[in-house]
Design an enzyme around this catalytic site. Structure first.
Site, PDB file in Angstrom:
ATOM      1  N   GLY A  27      24.209  27.903  33.419  1.00 44.05           N
ATOM      2  CA  GLY A  27      25.131  28.172  34.510  1.00 44.05           C
ATOM      3  C   GLY A  27      25.744  29.540  34.389  1.00 44.05           C
TER       4      GLY A  27
ATOM      5  CG  ASP B  51      31.003  24.103  41.814  1.00 42.84           C
ATOM      6  OD1 ASP B  51      30.611  24.166  42.999  1.00 42.84           O
ATOM      7  OD2 ASP B  51      30.301  24.462  40.855  1.00 42.84           O
TER       8      ASP B  51
END
Length: 262
Positions: free
Chosen positions: A6, A112
Site C-alpha cells: 500500500g 477509507d
C-alpha cells in the site's frame, strides 16, 4: 510472503516461534517515526472482534504485527460468497465501524472504507482493517468518497456510512463502484435508477440462486441507498445499519433458495 502493498507500507505473512501466524506491516522508509507513533497510538486504543486487531510492534524498525486473516480481502473473495454470507459479512463490518465511531475513545473515522479494507478470516468472518490510517490525511477511493466532501472538504463518521453503503451495494449487485461501461457509471446512481423503475430484482447478482423470499435483500438494497444519500444528515448511524443488517441475516437464515434450474 508478501500479502499486500500500500501507499504506507508492505504487509508480510509471519510466523511466531509458537507457530502462530501473523501479518506484519513494515512502514515505508519515507514514513516518519512521528506518523508511525500516531498510528500505533490509535491502533492501541481499538480492540473488537470485527476489527483486525494489533498484536504487537517494533518501534525501531517501524513494524506493526496484526492478526492474520487467512482468506484475504473481501474484494478478492466477493465472487465466492453466497447471499447469507454476503449479508453476514456486511453486518460484521458494520459492527466494526460502529465500534470505531461509537465506542473507541476518542472516536475513530476510518476514512477509507472499501472491500479491499475488509478482511476475512478462515471462517469467513469479516474484520475491518487499515483504520489506523485515520491519523493521516487519507480520503476514500474513487466511487466510495462522500459527495458532501466536495462541498465541505470535511470527513465525518457519516462519510464512512456513505462508503459502507457502496460496499453493501457491491455485495448485493456484484457491480464495481465505478464502471465506465454502464449508462450510470456510479454504482449508487445505477442502483437508484433501477429502484426508481421498481426493477428491484435487476439489482441483485444474477449468477446467484434467487431467494424464494427476496424481501430481505430488497430491504438491504433500500438500506444501502439510505447510507449513500447525498446529504449526510439523511444517512443512518452505523449502529442502526448494523442492527438492520443483523435482522436481514436472521430473516434469511430460514429462507430457502430457488434453484436456477427450477
Amino acid at each position: 510472503m508478501i500479502l499486500g502493498r500500500g501507499a504506507f507500507g508492505t504487509v508480510y505473512k509471519g510466523v511466531l516461534q509458537n507457530g502462530h501466524q501473523v501479518a506484519v506491516k513494515r512502514a515505508n522508509s519515507s514514513s516518519s517515526h512521528e506518523m508511525f507513533d500516531k498510528e500505533l497510538e490509535l491502533l492501541g486504543r481499538a480492540n473488537h472482534s470485527c476489527l483486525v486487531n494489533l498484536m504487537g510492534y517494533c518501534q525501531e524498525d517501524k513494524l506493526l504485527v496484526f492478526e492474520f486473516m487467512a482468506r484475504g480481502t473481501l474484494l478478492e473473495n466477493i465472487s465466492s460468497c453466497e447471499w447469507i454470507s454476503r449479508m453476514r459479512i456486511a453486518a460484521q463490518a458494520a459492527r466494526g465501524l460502529e465500534y470505531l465511531h461509537r465506542y473507541a475513545s476518542p472516536s475513530i473515522i476510518h476514512r477509507d472504507v472499501k472491500t479491499a479494507n475488509i478482511l476475512l478470516d478462515r471462517d469467513w468472518n469479516a474484520h475491518v482493517s487499515d483504520f489506523g490510517l485515520a491519523c493521516v490525511d487519507l480520503k476514500a477511493a474513487r466511487g466510495y468518497l462522500d459527495p458532501e466532501y466536495g462541498l465541505s472538504s470535511k470527513i465525518t463518521a457519516k462519510s464512512d456510512v456513505y462508503s459502507f453503503g457502496v460496499v453493501l451495494l457491491e455485495l448485493l449487485s456484484g457491480q464495481k463502484p465505478v464502471d465506465s461501461s454502464r449508462k450510470f457509471q456510479s454504482l449508487v446512481a445505477w442502483v437508484l435508477n433501477l429502484v426508481e423503475r421498481r426493477e428491484w430484482s435487476s439489482v441483485l447478482v444474477p449468477s446467484l440462486p434467487a431467494p424464494l423470499q427476496p424481501e430481505p435483500l430488497y430491504r438491504a438494497v433500500k438500506l444501502a441507498l439510505e447510507c449513500s444519500k447525498f446529504a449526510s444528515k439523511q444517512r443512518p448511524f452505523m449502529t442502526l445499519v448494523a442492527k438492520r443488517l443483523e435482522e436481514i441475516v436472521e430473516a434469511m437464515a430460514g429462507a430457502p433458495l430457488l434453484s436456477i434450474s427450477s
